[in-house]
Scaffold this motif. Structure first.
Motif, short mmCIF file in Angstrom:
data_model
loop_
_atom_site.label_atom_id
_atom_site.label_comp_id
_atom_site.label_asym_id
_atom_site.label_seq_id
_atom_site.Cartn_x
_atom_site.Cartn_y
_atom_site.Cartn_z
N GLU A 87 0.82 -1.21 0.00
CA GLU A 87 0.00 0.00 0.00
C GLU A 87 0.85 1.26 0.00
O GLU A 87 0.55 2.24 -0.69
CB GLU A 87 -0.94 0.01 1.22
CG GLU A 87 -2.11 -0.95 1.13
CD GLU A 87 -1.70 -2.39 1.43
OE1 GLU A 87 -0.53 -2.61 1.85
OE2 GLU A 87 -2.53 -3.29 1.24
N GLU A 88 1.94 1.23 0.77
CA GLU A 88 2.83 2.39 0.82
C GLU A 88 3.48 2.64 -0.53
O GLU A 88 3.60 3.78 -0.98
CB GLU A 88 3.91 2.18 1.89
CG GLU A 88 3.42 2.34 3.30
CD GLU A 88 4.56 2.29 4.30
OE1 GLU A 88 5.04 3.37 4.70
OE2 GLU A 88 4.97 1.17 4.66
N ALA A 89 3.89 1.57 -1.22
CA ALA A 89 4.52 1.72 -2.53
C ALA A 89 3.55 2.30 -3.54
O ALA A 89 3.89 3.18 -4.34
CB ALA A 89 5.05 0.37 -3.01
N VAL A 90 2.29 1.82 -3.51
CA VAL A 90 1.26 2.35 -4.42
C VAL A 90 0.99 3.81 -4.12
O VAL A 90 0.89 4.65 -5.02
CB VAL A 90 -0.03 1.51 -4.31
CG1 VAL A 90 -1.18 2.20 -5.05
CG2 VAL A 90 0.18 0.11 -4.88
N LEU A 91 0.84 4.13 -2.84
CA LEU A 91 0.57 5.51 -2.44
C LEU A 91 1.69 6.45 -2.88
O LEU A 91 1.44 7.52 -3.44
CB LEU A 91 0.37 5.61 -0.94
CG LEU A 91 0.17 7.04 -0.42
CD1 LEU A 91 -1.15 7.61 -0.89
CD2 LEU A 91 0.28 7.11 1.08
#
Length: 570
Positions: free
Chosen positions: A93-97
């Motif tokens: 999720e952090e990478a996508v964000l």
């Protein structure tokens, strides 16, 4: 007594220290976050429940200094990230964000109006017996919902406006550290008070891989290249696409030669191919539909009716897209696939023509109209070749009227006179745009007062100077003429109209002849002229700061006719 008080104070501080320690210890079990309010700490998720990650502006405790690097990382727009899977890891999720926030800084289309966003991630089946092969065995799917303002600009509210930013989002996610785990990316656009999207596209990992290295940040995926799409028909989104920056779909997508088409039953319900006569009838009808719509565009362009021309061009794009969709579904005999495919290429040329003609009409630019006409000629030629191959009579070029390549065919240029007669036809008058200048500010001096006016961010003032001359009197009746109102003048630039904001030199009913616009001159106003008299005055318009006179026109509504000046010398 004093001794007991000291013991009580020490005990209180000890309890506070214990609570702080316990609070900090529990924080370490929570996993991700960057919270708007660091005091609102969520409970650890229970086993089996979906994890919701709230990620927005980077904050730190007051005693921790925020660096310049931290400030650059603070997103300008707040949103949320929801994980709808069972994994406790927040790395994906952090990478996508991070990928989304980075590309959001460079939005150039509909995304520029983003007010908030929501990113959702989903677990995908990876078992080879059950997984969808188009996801390439990857574990996650992503849905990005962009909530934007309810009044997008003209160019933003087009297919291109939505697709250019959607392409940037998908491109960056697939090329980020999260890309190798992403089976699909869906991008939705919606208004704040709505639950269903106005525009939504999805791209699977399989289709994303098909573009390989051809897809860059400088290109975008046109509508036909996306895996799936949904557009709300009531949204009236213009089907315009920027052909210059569109990445061509790999040969075979939506093509008669594609495996997808040949793998379907390419016959009708009676297991028969479409007959030659039926194919002739269909392609002949499609060709006539296209030419009739182009004739409608031509009629509007001849009258310099840009709203009508833009609407007719929208219809041309939509009609061509519908015909393309119908042709790709036809059960065509292998004997005629080359003919049908050539016709289909012509229909696509008509779609491109519609995009350029719409842009030229919407933004009153000549070059896109010229390019649109080039695509019309290509589409016309390809359609005729297909009709001749089917023994149908080709349509003659000489009866085909192209859209006018001049925005205002009869426009004068700066320094040139427009001559007309008054309503009684007894007096001859000339008017010309003799010069113009521009500044960001001006000062109005009137009735011993001064008023400073500032155009504001993104705007400037332009000051056209107009001259009227009473050329002659034809006899019988009055020889006096009246010049038009300042409100009868309009600037047309990039498809927008800008009305005069010229201040009146009247105070009540009394003319103040000392009224002055510093530094340009005396303001224009309606007045009477006798034979051989002349008058000059300054108009004021507030226009975008990037105003380009080569793309601008000034019009004067004279009631029975309209005078037009191109705001550059001939």
């Amino acid at each position: 007594m004093e001794h007991h008080t000291i013991k009580r104070v020490v005990l209180i501080f000890a309890l506070i220290a214990v609570f702080l320690f316990l609070g900090l210890a529990s924080e370490g079990k929570i996993g991700i976050a960057l919270f708007n309010n660091s005091s609102q700490t969520p409970e650890p998720p229970k086993a089996g429940e979906p994890i919701t990650y709230l990620i927005s502006n980077l904050t730190r405790p007051a005693e921790v200094e925020i660096t310049e690097d931290d400030i650059r990382r603070i997103p300008k727009i707040e949103g949320v990230v929801n994980s709808n899977g069972n994994s406790n890891s927040s790395e994906y999720e952090e990478a996508v964000l991070n990928s989304f926030l980075q590309i959001a800084e460079d939005f150039s289309g509909a995304g520029t109006g983003m007010e908030t966003y929501k990113i959702e991630t989903f677990d995908l089946l990876t078992d080879p017996d059950f997984a969808d092969t188009i996801f390439l065995g990857r574990e996650n799917g992503v849905k990005v919902s962009v909530v934007y303002n309810s009044s997008p600009d003209v160019l933003e509210d087009t297919n291109w406006g939505h697709l250019t930013d959607a392409s940037a989002i998908a491109h960056d996610i697939y090329n980020s550290t999260a890309g190798s785990d992403t089976g699909y990316v869906t991008i939705s656009y919606m208004f704040a008070d709505k639950v269903s999207p106005r525009f939504q596209v999805s791209l699977t990992a399989e289709d994303a891989e098909a573009f390989n290295r051809d897809w860059t940040k400088d290109t975008y995926l046109p509508l036909s290249a996306w895996s799936t799409m949904t557009i709300d028909p009531s949204a009236d989104i213009v089907p315009y696409e920027n052909i210059d920056t569109a990445l061509p779909a790999p040969r075979g997508i939506d093509s008669l030669f594609s495996d997808a088409v040949s793998s379907r039953s390419a016959t009708n319900e009676y297991n028969l191919y479409l007959s030659k006569n039926d194919l002739k009838e269909l392609l002949g009808r499609y060709s006539i539909e296209m030419q009739n719509q182009i004739q409608t565009i031509s009629q509007y362009s001849t009258k310099s009716d840009f709203h009508g021309m833009a609407d007719a061009s929208k219809k041309l794009m939509s009609q061509a897209a519908e015909i393309e969709d119908e042709i790709t579904k036809l059960p065509i005999s292998p004997q005629f696939t080359d003919v049908a495919d050539n016709f289909l290429e012509g229909i696509r040329d008509y779609q491109y023509a519609g995009s350029y003609l719409w842009y030229g009409a919407a933004f009153t630019e000549v070059d896109p109209i010229k390019t649109g006409n080039t695509y019309i000629e290509q589409g016309f030629s390809k359609n005729n070749d297909a009709l001749e191959a089917l023994d149908l009579e080709a349509i003659e070029n000489d009866i085909f009227e192209m859209p006018n390549e001049k925005i205002f065919p009869d426009a004068k240029y700066i320094y040139e006179n427009f001559e007309y007669q008054d309503s009684s036809k007894r007096n001859d008058i000339s008017v010309k745009l003799s010069s113009f200048s521009s500044t960001n500010t001006y000062t109005l001096k009137q009735n011993d007062n001064t008023e400073r006016n500032v155009a504001g961010y993104g705007y400037k003032y332009i000051f056209p100077v107009v001259e009227f001359h009473h050329l002659g009197y034809r006899g019988i009746g009055s020889s006096r003429i009246t010049t038009p109102d300042a409100d009868d003048f309009t600037i047309i630039y990039n498809g927008e109209e800008y009305k005069s904001i010229t201040p009146s030199p009247y105070i009540g009913r009394k003319l103040d002849q000392t009224t002055y616009i510093e530094p340009v001159g005396y303001p224009y106003y309606k007045m009477n002229l006798n034979r051989k008299e002349a008058y000059e005055g300054v108009l004021i318009f507030r226009v975008p700061h990037e105003f380009d006179p080569a793309k601008a026109y000034m019009t004067l509504d004279l009631g029975s006719e309209v005078a037009v000046w191109h705001m550059v010398p001939r």
